[in-house]
Design a protein around this motif. Structure first.
Motif, PDB file in Angstrom:
ATOM      1  N   GLY A  99      12.020  20.082   9.441  1.00  0.00           N
ATOM      2  CA  GLY A  99      11.626  20.842  10.626  1.00  0.00           C
ATOM      3  C   GLY A  99      10.378  20.289  11.277  1.00  0.00           C
ATOM      4  O   GLY A  99      10.278  20.239  12.511  1.00  0.00           O
ATOM      5  N   GLN A 103      10.458  18.857  14.983  1.00  0.00           N
ATOM      6  CA  GLN A 103       9.589  19.479  15.979  1.00  0.00           C
ATOM      7  C   GLN A 103       8.914  18.430  16.846  1.00  0.00           C
ATOM      8  O   GLN A 103       8.787  18.603  18.062  1.00  0.00           O
ATOM      9  CB  GLN A 103       8.529  20.335  15.278  1.00  0.00           C
ATOM     10  CG  GLN A 103       7.557  21.015  16.230  1.00  0.00           C
ATOM     11  CD  GLN A 103       6.460  21.763  15.501  1.00  0.00           C
ATOM     12  OE1 GLN A 103       6.486  21.880  14.271  1.00  0.00           O
ATOM     13  NE2 GLN A 103       5.497  22.276  16.238  1.00  0.00           N
ATOM     14  N   THR A 291      10.976  25.734  18.799  1.00  0.00           N
ATOM     15  CA  THR A 291      10.375  24.421  19.001  1.00  0.00           C
ATOM     16  C   THR A 291      10.034  24.196  20.465  1.00  0.00           C
ATOM     17  O   THR A 291       8.988  23.620  20.800  1.00  0.00           O
ATOM     18  CB  THR A 291      11.334  23.329  18.505  1.00  0.00           C
ATOM     19  OG1 THR A 291      11.629  23.556  17.129  1.00  0.00           O
ATOM     20  CG2 THR A 291      10.717  21.951  18.657  1.00  0.00           C
ATOM     21  N   SER A 294       6.903  26.127  21.254  1.00  0.00           N
ATOM     22  CA  SER A 294       5.747  25.428  20.696  1.00  0.00           C
ATOM     23  C   SER A 294       5.360  24.223  21.548  1.00  0.00           C
ATOM     24  O   SER A 294       4.175  23.979  21.793  1.00  0.00           O
ATOM     25  CB  SER A 294       6.063  24.984  19.258  1.00  0.00           C
ATOM     26  OG  SER A 294       5.019  24.210  18.725  1.00  0.00           O
TER      27      SER A 294
END
Length: 356
Positions: A99, A103, A291, A294
């Motif tokens: 992950g 990301q 994601t 973010s």
């Protein structure tokens, strides 16, 4: 007279509000479904398959408890049990590691969508090719650091219980809460290191330092947005998975209304596969959305601190570097002349070209 900032892509080129972060994330996934949803689906499918294996192994272990004599075969039970638990922890660590890498890769279509540039699956991985090693490095560093911190807390708790007995709870419980707070605080401070490594083309240490600097004086805002998005995603995932779980149970009761041991095992495999597929689909959508949020927070922080919105406006007007990653360092263009010094403008030293 007020003039609204331009919005060439999924967000306006100015500091963002919470609703604009959510809307920009949805639009990014819709415009780059193959790159974002496809990449997340691959990782989630791998994670779901590994979790399915662990689930089946746990069922077989529990089924073997009925025939186990703990007084004579305690080691025979605890060995497989510890192996299954280690497998569960290993799968969780692997998911977190992949992950962190993904990301950083998925920030590419998000940053390109800011200028309304679509990104295909192959194009995304081609742009991320030179950043894979730093991403693996920062993912390994964050994973190992988290494991060491957790092991240290557990070790201190074991020592306290050994020395003080049940009275150690008065120390261990506050210690546990404090460790969780510190873990969340540091995790959010280093949250944008993968994005900085990919977009700004920097190393592992510089990426961690850059994330730490970007989050300065913005920690509570980032924490609030991340918490709200996590709650929203969790609720939506549960709403989707509850009917799927009920359907899997209903299928099991129809297939084997009077189950024996072999039928129960077959039904378990069937329901596990169904749950695994549904979980992978839901997990890929939620991961892509989180994601994307973010990555947009990272762009927002840079617009607030670095004036990235002005740089993006210039890039939009010039149309330069259409296949690159917006927000990164400018591409260096080298012009070879022969003989040396030929072709330079009057009054300009050889090898230097005046600005257009």
């Amino acid at each position: 007279m007020y003039v609204a900032p331009p919005k060439p892509g999924v967000i306006p080129l100015r500091p963002l509000q919470f609703g604009e972060l959510l809307d920009g994330s949805f639009q990014t996934i819709r415009r780059n479904a193959a790159s974002m949803f496809g990449s997340a689906l691959i990782v989630q499918a791998i994670a779901a398959a590994l979790l399915g294996v662990v689930t089946v192994a746990m069922y077989e272990l529990m089924d073997s408890l009925e025939s186990t004599d703990f007084s004579e075969d305690a080691a025979g039970f605890f060995g497989p049990f510890l192996a299954v638990m280690a497998g569960s922890v290993g799968v969780s660590v692997l998911i977190g590691f992949l992950g962190a890498v993904l990301q950083g890769v998925m920030v590419i279509p998000v940053s390109r969508s800011v200028l309304n540039r679509r990104t295909g699956f192959g194009q995304m991985w081609k742009l991320a090719a030179g950043r894979i090693l730093p991403l693996l490095g920062v993912a390994a560093l964050l994973t190992i650091g988290g494991l060491l911190a957790a092991a240290a807390v557990v070790g201190i708790a074991v020592l306290l219980f050994t020395a003080l007995g049940p009275a150690a709870l008065l120390i261990v419980i506050p210690l546990g809460f404090g460790a969780i707070i510190v873990f969340v605080w540091i995790g959010l401070k280093l949250m944008f290191a993968p994005a900085a490594i990919v977009v700004e083309r920097i190393g592992v240490y510089d990426g961690l330092l850059r994330s730490w600097q970007l989050t300065k004086s913005n920690w509570w805002r980032i924490f609030g947005i991340t918490l709200l998005v996590s709650i929203m995603v969790g609720i939506i995932a549960q709403i989707v998975q509850i009917p799927a779980s009920l359907a899997a149970t209903a299928i099991g009761s129809v297939v084997s209304p009077h189950p024996d041991a072999e039928t129960v095992a077959s039904t378990l495999i069937l329901t596990t596969v169904i749950s695994m597929i549904i979980g992978a689909l839901v997990g890929s959508v939620t991961f892509a959305f989180q994601t994307s949020v973010s990555a947009l927070i990272y762009m927002d922080l840079r617009m607030r601190r670095d004036g990235l919105d002005v740089e993006l406006m210039r890039l939009m007007e010039s149309g330069a570097d259409p296949d690159g990653i917006p927000g990164g360092p400018p591409q260096q263009v080298h012009v070879n002349t022969w003989p040396p010094g030929a072709g330079h403008s009057p009054g300009t030293p050889p090898g230097l070209w005046p600005q257009a």
